[in-house]
Design a protein around this motif. Structure first.
Motif, PDB file in Angstrom:
ATOM      1  N   THR A 256       0.828  -1.203   0.000  1.00 11.27           N
ATOM      2  CA  THR A 256       0.000   0.000   0.000  1.00 11.27           C
ATOM      3  C   THR A 256       0.867   1.260   0.000  1.00 11.27           C
ATOM      4  N   GLY A 259       2.532   1.458  -3.431  1.00 11.96           N
ATOM      5  CA  GLY A 259       1.559   1.779  -4.457  1.00 11.96           C
ATOM      6  C   GLY A 259       1.069   3.214  -4.388  1.00 11.96           C
ATOM      7  N   ALA A 260       0.897   3.728  -3.172  1.00 13.22           N
ATOM      8  CA  ALA A 260       0.446   5.117  -3.012  1.00 13.22           C
ATOM      9  C   ALA A 260       1.494   6.096  -3.534  1.00 13.22           C
ATOM     10  N   LEU A 263       1.448   5.912  -7.257  1.00 14.36           N
ATOM     11  CA  LEU A 263       0.244   6.518  -7.831  1.00 14.36           C
ATOM     12  C   LEU A 263       0.425   8.007  -8.040  1.00 14.36           C
ATOM     13  N   SER A 337      -8.150  -0.806  -3.984  1.00 17.32           N
ATOM     14  CA  SER A 337      -8.291   0.447  -3.228  1.00 17.32           C
ATOM     15  C   SER A 337      -7.529   1.574  -3.898  1.00 17.32           C
ATOM     16  N   LEU A 338      -6.295   1.300  -4.298  1.00 13.39           N
ATOM     17  CA  LEU A 338      -5.486   2.347  -4.934  1.00 13.39           C
ATOM     18  C   LEU A 338      -6.025   2.703  -6.311  1.00 13.39           C
ATOM     19  N   SER A 339      -6.543   1.718  -7.033  1.00 14.37           N
ATOM     20  CA  SER A 339      -7.127   2.008  -8.343  1.00 14.37           C
ATOM     21  C   SER A 339      -8.334   2.925  -8.207  1.00 14.37           C
ATOM     22  N   ALA A 357       1.155   2.372  -9.981  1.00 15.08           N
ATOM     23  CA  ALA A 357       0.708   1.878  -8.678  1.00 15.08           C
ATOM     24  C   ALA A 357       0.463   0.377  -8.735  1.00 15.08           C
TER      25      ALA A 357
END
Length: 366
Positions: A256, A259-260, A263, A337-339, A357
């Motif tokens: 997470t 990925g954040a 992103l 969640s990130l998408s 991400a």
């Protein structure tokens, strides 16, 4: 008409005791373990009101909202309270605890939250426990969010009162909880004339009517469905292996964070240092000019089941929580969640890299 949830034989004292023993094995403790019939706030409050009183001098560590609650309970119990507040984007250190002891050598009670799911930080309990032992103080720990996501070891860490709940990393029910109690803590409670008695908050009542009586007759009707669900989630952790379950949560947190950052768009980890970040949930700071609760609402329109929430209270404007615990400690939950957050941010004109991400999450799970 029969129903599998309703037409069940009564839960026996023997089975109730066996569930307590499984909790003790999970915590690797030889202390008394009580499974309490309510959400974890029940033993959390009961333990403070039993062990603290007008003669108590407490160090209350605040790294999130639950630490603030514990300070209020301690004051209500008549204790003198010294708060040690740490910014919510960080963790407390053993050195800070020792400094507090040096300023107030009369401290004889320490309250601490292991992992604050609400703020996404986790505290180094093993090191803090060494400092508390040297002080000779009673050590009270809220491990509700951390258990199942990272080690919780009351005996090894010198924790006298350790409260857990099943509803987060253990993947179990919210309506049942447990507490391990050291002999020192029982002695402190017994010596406290203000400890709750003849009360649902009374741990001493449970000890006398249940543990000391040989665990052969339950003092009252148990929360049957919640107890069976707790038993089931303990079985699942045992089958997978506790280390495997904890590794899954650690990976979810790392994925997470990575990925954040990949992103982009101004989204970044709320807890600055990776070592201070809790495996149970990751908090993210939204870009300037963006309201976290609105961003989460937009993201959840695509999939309401995603483990996303805005921060509570004043944090609702700036913080997002990715609650990757229990069944949501998976690459799909993190990536999804990130998408969704990326799509919501793009809808506000922010430049994001959803493919970057996705690659960062996939790399973390290799």
């Amino acid at each position: 008409m029969t129903h599998p949830f309703l037409d069940l034989p009564p839960l026996s004292a023997e089975r109730f005791a066996a569930i307590e023993d499984r909790v003790a094995r999970l915590l690797d403790t030889r202390q008394t373990v009580l499974v309490t019939q309510g959400e974890a706030l029940l033993p959390l409050e009961g333990a403070i009101r039993a062990a603290a009183g007008p003669g108590t001098v407490a160090l209350n560590v605040i790294t999130g909202p639950y630490g603030q609650t514990f300070g209020n309970w301690l004051r209500d119990a008549g204790a003198t309270v010294h708060d040690l507040s740490v910014p919510f984007h960080a963790a407390v250190t053993a050195a800070q605890v020792r400094e507090a002891f040096a300023r107030h050598p009369e401290i004889d009670f320490v309250s601490l939250v292991h992992a604050e799911a609400a703020t996404g930080n986790t505290n180094p309990v093993a090191e803090i426990g060494e400092a508390v032992r040297a002080q000779g103080a009673l050590f009270y720990l809220d491990a509700v969010a951390s258990v199942g996501a990272e080690p919780v070891l009351p005996d090894a860490w010198g924790v006298d009162l350790c409260v857990i709940g099943a509803q987060k990393a253990m993947g179990g029910p919210a309506g049942v909880s447990a507490i391990s109690v050291s002999e020192r803590a029982w002695a402190r409670m017994a010596a406290n004339p203000r400890a709750p008695r003849r009360s649902y908050l009374s741990l001493l009542d449970w000890k006398e009517r249940w543990t000391d009586a040989g665990r052969t007759a339950l003092p009252h009707a148990p929360a049957q469905l919640e107890m069976l669900a707790l038993e089931a989630c303990l079985e699942r952790i045992e089958a997978a292996g506790a280390e495997t379950v904890m590794a899954r949560h650690r990976t979810a947190a790392l994925a997470t964070r990575a990925g954040a950052v990949a992103l982009g768009g101004g989204l970044e980890p709320y807890v600055y240092e990776e070592r201070d970040a809790a495996p149970v949930a990751t908090t993210l700071r939204v870009p300037a000019g963006t309201v976290a609760s609105e961003l989460v609402a937009d993201a959840l329109r695509s999939d309401p089941a995603l483990p996303l929430a805005a921060g509570g209270g004043a944090l609702a404007g700036e913080m997002i929580r990715v609650n990757h615990y229990g069944p949501d400690a998976t690459p799909d939950a993190v990536a999804g969640s990130l998408s969704a957050l990326g799509a919501a941010m793009a809808g506000r004109g922010l430049a994001v890299d959803p493919e970057g991400a996705r690659r960062a999450v996939a790399h973390a799970w290799r």
